[in-house]
Design an enzyme around this catalytic site. Structure first.
Site, PDB file in Angstrom:
ATOM      1  N   HIS A 103       0.909  -1.115   0.121  1.00  0.00           N
ATOM      2  CA  HIS A 103       0.047   0.030  -0.180  1.00  0.00           C
ATOM      3  C   HIS A 103       0.931   1.259  -0.013  1.00  0.00           C
ATOM      4  CE1 HIS A 103      -2.831   3.123   1.732  1.00  0.00           C
ATOM      5  NE2 HIS A 103      -3.559   2.432   0.990  1.00  0.00           N
ATOM      6  N   THR A 145       1.225   3.665   1.967  1.00  0.00           N
ATOM      7  CA  THR A 145       1.817   3.889   3.147  1.00  0.00           C
ATOM      8  C   THR A 145       2.922   3.067   3.616  1.00  0.00           C
ATOM      9  OG1 THR A 145       0.104   2.572   4.471  1.00  0.00           O
ATOM     10  CG2 THR A 145      -0.429   5.043   3.811  1.00  0.00           C
ATOM     11  N   LYS A 146       3.411   2.082   2.838  1.00  0.00           N
ATOM     12  CA  LYS A 146       4.533   1.177   3.157  1.00  0.00           C
ATOM     13  C   LYS A 146       5.567   1.582   2.681  1.00  0.00           C
ATOM     14  CE  LYS A 146       1.203  -1.112   5.189  1.00  0.00           C
ATOM     15  NZ  LYS A 146       0.217  -0.461   5.490  1.00  0.00           N
ATOM     16  N   ASN A 147       6.701   0.889   3.099  1.00  0.00           N
ATOM     17  CA  ASN A 147       8.227   1.383   2.743  1.00  0.00           C
ATOM     18  C   ASN A 147       8.317   0.672   1.233  1.00  0.00           C
ATOM     19  OD1 ASN A 147       8.420  -1.514   3.632  1.00  0.00           O
ATOM     20  ND2 ASN A 147      10.383  -1.151   4.265  1.00  0.00           N
TER      21      ASN A 147
END
Length: 186
Positions: free
Chosen positions: A153, A155-157
Site C-alpha cells: 500500500h 503507506t508502506k516502505n
C-alpha cells in the site's frame, strides 16, 4: 496481465530470490495475505491469536473475521513492537498463533518470539508490512515464522499503490494457502 500475469509472476520470483524463501504468493493486499495465512493454519473459532495492541486494524480485523479471539499485548515503548514479557503472560491453552508486527523500521524481538512459540507449539505469522528489506540480527524480516505477510500500500516502505504477498517458510502450508487464494477468502 495484472492478475497472475508475467509481471506478477516475475515479481514473486524475484522477491522469493531476494528473501531466500521458496514460496511467495502474490495477493490483492496485505489484509488478504493475513487472512490466507490464518486460514491456511486451519485455526478454529475461539482459538486465540496474540497481536500487539499498537498495530494497523487489518492485523486484528482478520482475526475477528475468522471468529478467532484477538489477544492484545503491550508494546515496547522504544520500538513499538511486541513486548516479550507481555507476550509470555498472554499465552493460554487456547493460544494457537502469534502475530508480531515489525513497525516503523523496528524489528520485533524475533529470537524471543520464536523461542516462546517453539516452547508452546504456536504458529508465528510475521506482519512484515513495514519491514520489507529490514533485518533482525543479520536475518531478513519475514523469514522467521511459518509465514509472513507484506503490504504494498502507499503507506508502506515498498509501495505500488496496493498489493500484498504471503511468504511461506513452512512447505507443509504452501498447497493449502494456494488453494485458499485461488478459491478466494470469502
Amino acid at each position: 496481465a495484472y492478475i497472475n500475469g508475467k509481471a506478477v509472476k516475475d515479481f514473486a520470483q524475484n522477491l522469493s530470490t531476494y528473501l531466500g524463501i521458496e514460496h511467495v504468493i502474490p495477493c490483492a493486499n496485505g489484509t488478504d495475505a493475513l487472512q490466507i495465512a490464518m486460514m491456511a493454519l486451519d485455526l478454529q473459532p475461539g482459538d486465540e491469536v496474540i497481536t500487539p495492541s499498537f498495530t494497523y486494524i487489518a492485523t486484528t480485523e482478520v482475526v475477528a473475521l475468522l471468529k478467532l479471539k484477538p489477544v492484545f499485548v503491550d508494546v515496547d515503548p522504544v520500538t513499538y513492537c511486541m513486548d516479550i514479557e507481555s507476550l509470555k503472560k498472554a499465552i493460554t491453552p487456547k493460544t494457537k498463533a502469534i502475530v508480531p508486527v515489525h513497525l516503523y523500521g523496528q524489528a520485533a524481538n524475533m529470537n524471543a518470539v520464536m523461542d516462546i512459540a517453539q516452547k508452546h507449539n504456536l504458529f508465528v505469522i510475521e506482519d512484515n508490512a513495514h519491514g520489507l528489506c529490514g533485518s533482525y540480527r543479520g536475518r531478513l524480516l519475514g523469514t522467521f515464522g511459518a509465514m509472513s505477510t507484506l503490504s504494498f500500500h502507499d503507506t508502506k516502505n515498498f509501495s505500488c499503490g496496493e498489493g500484498g504477498a504471503l511468504i511461506i517458510n513452512d512447505p507443509a502450508l504452501v498447497e493449502r494457502a494456494e488453494i485458499i487464494r485461488e478459491k478466494g477468502t470469502n
